[in-house]
Design a protein around this motif. Structure first.
Motif, short mmCIF file in Angstrom:
data_model
loop_
_atom_site.label_atom_id
_atom_site.label_comp_id
_atom_site.label_asym_id
_atom_site.label_seq_id
_atom_site.Cartn_x
_atom_site.Cartn_y
_atom_site.Cartn_z
N VAL A 196 -92.84 83.54 97.89
CA VAL A 196 -93.04 82.80 96.64
C VAL A 196 -91.87 81.84 96.45
O VAL A 196 -90.77 82.08 96.96
CB VAL A 196 -93.13 83.74 95.42
N MET A 197 -92.13 80.76 95.75
CA MET A 197 -91.06 79.81 95.46
C MET A 197 -90.51 80.09 94.06
O MET A 197 -91.27 80.14 93.09
CB MET A 197 -91.55 78.36 95.53
N ALA A 198 -89.22 80.31 94.00
CA ALA A 198 -88.56 80.54 92.71
C ALA A 198 -87.91 79.24 92.25
O ALA A 198 -87.12 78.64 92.98
CB ALA A 198 -87.52 81.63 92.84
N THR A 199 -88.28 78.81 91.05
CA THR A 199 -87.66 77.64 90.43
C THR A 199 -86.72 78.14 89.34
O THR A 199 -87.17 78.80 88.39
CB THR A 199 -88.72 76.71 89.82
N VAL A 200 -85.44 77.88 89.49
CA VAL A 200 -84.42 78.45 88.60
C VAL A 200 -83.80 77.34 87.76
O VAL A 200 -83.39 76.30 88.28
CB VAL A 200 -83.32 79.18 89.41
N PHE A 201 -83.74 77.60 86.45
CA PHE A 201 -83.09 76.68 85.51
C PHE A 201 -81.86 77.38 84.94
O PHE A 201 -81.93 78.55 84.55
CB PHE A 201 -84.03 76.32 84.36
N TRP A 202 -80.71 76.68 84.92
CA TRP A 202 -79.52 77.29 84.33
C TRP A 202 -78.62 76.22 83.69
O TRP A 202 -78.70 75.04 84.03
CB TRP A 202 -78.75 78.09 85.37
N ASP A 203 -77.79 76.70 82.77
CA ASP A 203 -76.82 75.81 82.12
C ASP A 203 -75.44 76.44 82.24
O ASP A 203 -75.24 77.35 83.04
CB ASP A 203 -77.21 75.55 80.66
N SER A 204 -74.50 75.97 81.44
CA SER A 204 -73.12 76.44 81.55
C SER A 204 -72.98 77.91 81.15
O SER A 204 -71.98 78.56 81.50
CB SER A 204 -72.20 75.58 80.68
N GLN A 205 -73.96 78.47 80.43
CA GLN A 205 -73.89 79.86 79.99
C GLN A 205 -74.56 80.82 80.97
O GLN A 205 -74.39 82.03 80.87
CB GLN A 205 -74.55 79.99 78.60
N GLY A 206 -75.36 80.30 81.90
CA GLY A 206 -76.03 81.16 82.85
C GLY A 206 -77.48 80.75 83.05
O GLY A 206 -77.90 79.65 82.66
#
Length: 229
Positions: A196-206
């Motif tokens: 499966v393809m995992a699309t990960v979104f993150w910012d400065s907090q995690g």
């Protein structure tokens, strides 16, 4: 076989009008793995083309200093720059000095090392590099204007394939063994086809959100919805 014998064969085929590649093919067919390298064939072909008739090395009187003379250093440097994958043995055969002296010239005089290629996700084109530079400059301008607000609102996204089963690495399979015991064995396994393809979104907090998309599906059949904040 002595190197002079190889050179004699190269000269014989040269006088027959054979090309460098034809000479190399004939040598490989007769001598197999012990056949001289293409670099050696090219070097002696060029020597005979310039009028050389002797297949013996020219006298090199004196101590090993002669082998590290400026002409040898220059010749080795030119060979390596022309083909950075040359083996020390091939260089030694071409220049006509020992492998130890070639190694000394490469490491001690030229300061060169032979390294494996470093893996990178992709090779960037000039356009890719320019776009990254422009984007980075824009982000830096926004960051300098209001660093706290920039970090709060800046979101990064990346994608990666996750296999249903990933075999352990060679390092992970290490075991303690007693003296006299043989190394443990294991059947060779490969990564599973299912993934499966995992699309990960993150910012400065995690990490903010992770979306999973099965192989063969598209965003049209399985959408990605960001959480509300």
């Amino acid at each position: 076989m002595e190197k002079e014998q190889y050179r004699s064969v190269i000269r014989f085929l040269f006088l027959e009008g054979k090309s460098r590649s034809e000479i190399k093919e004939r040598l490989d067919a007769v001598y197999g793995d012990s056949s001289p390298s293409m670099a050696t064939v090219k070097n002696w072909f060029n020597e005979f083309q310039r009028g050389r008739t002797s297949v013996f090395d020219e006298p090199r009187p004196g101590a090993p200093k002669t082998a590290t003379a400026e002409k040898n250093v220059t010749k080795i440097h030119d060979l390596v720059l022309a083909d950075r994958r040359l083996k020390v043995r091939e260089i030694a055969e071409t220049v006509g000095i020992s492998k130890d002296r070639v190694g000394h010239i490469l490491h001690e005089i030229l300061g060169m090392r032979k390294l494996s290629a470093r893996w990178v996700p992709r090779l960037l084109t000039p356009d890719n590099k320019r776009n990254r530079e422009t984007t980075s400059e824009q982000c830096l301008t926004l960051f300098k204007r209001n660093s706290k607000e920039f970090l709060r609102r800046f979101v990064t996204v990346d994608e990666t394939w996750i296999h249903w089963y990933t075999p352990e690495t060679k390092e992970q399979s290490k075991q303690w063994t007693s003296p006299g015991e043989r190394a443990p064995k294991k059947a060779k396994t490969v990564q599973s086809a299912g993934k499966v393809m995992a699309t990960v979104f993150w910012d400065s907090q995690g990490v903010i959100y992770i979306d999973y998309l099965e192989k063969g599906k598209t965003k049209g059949t399985q959408g990605c919805t960001m959480p509300n904040y």
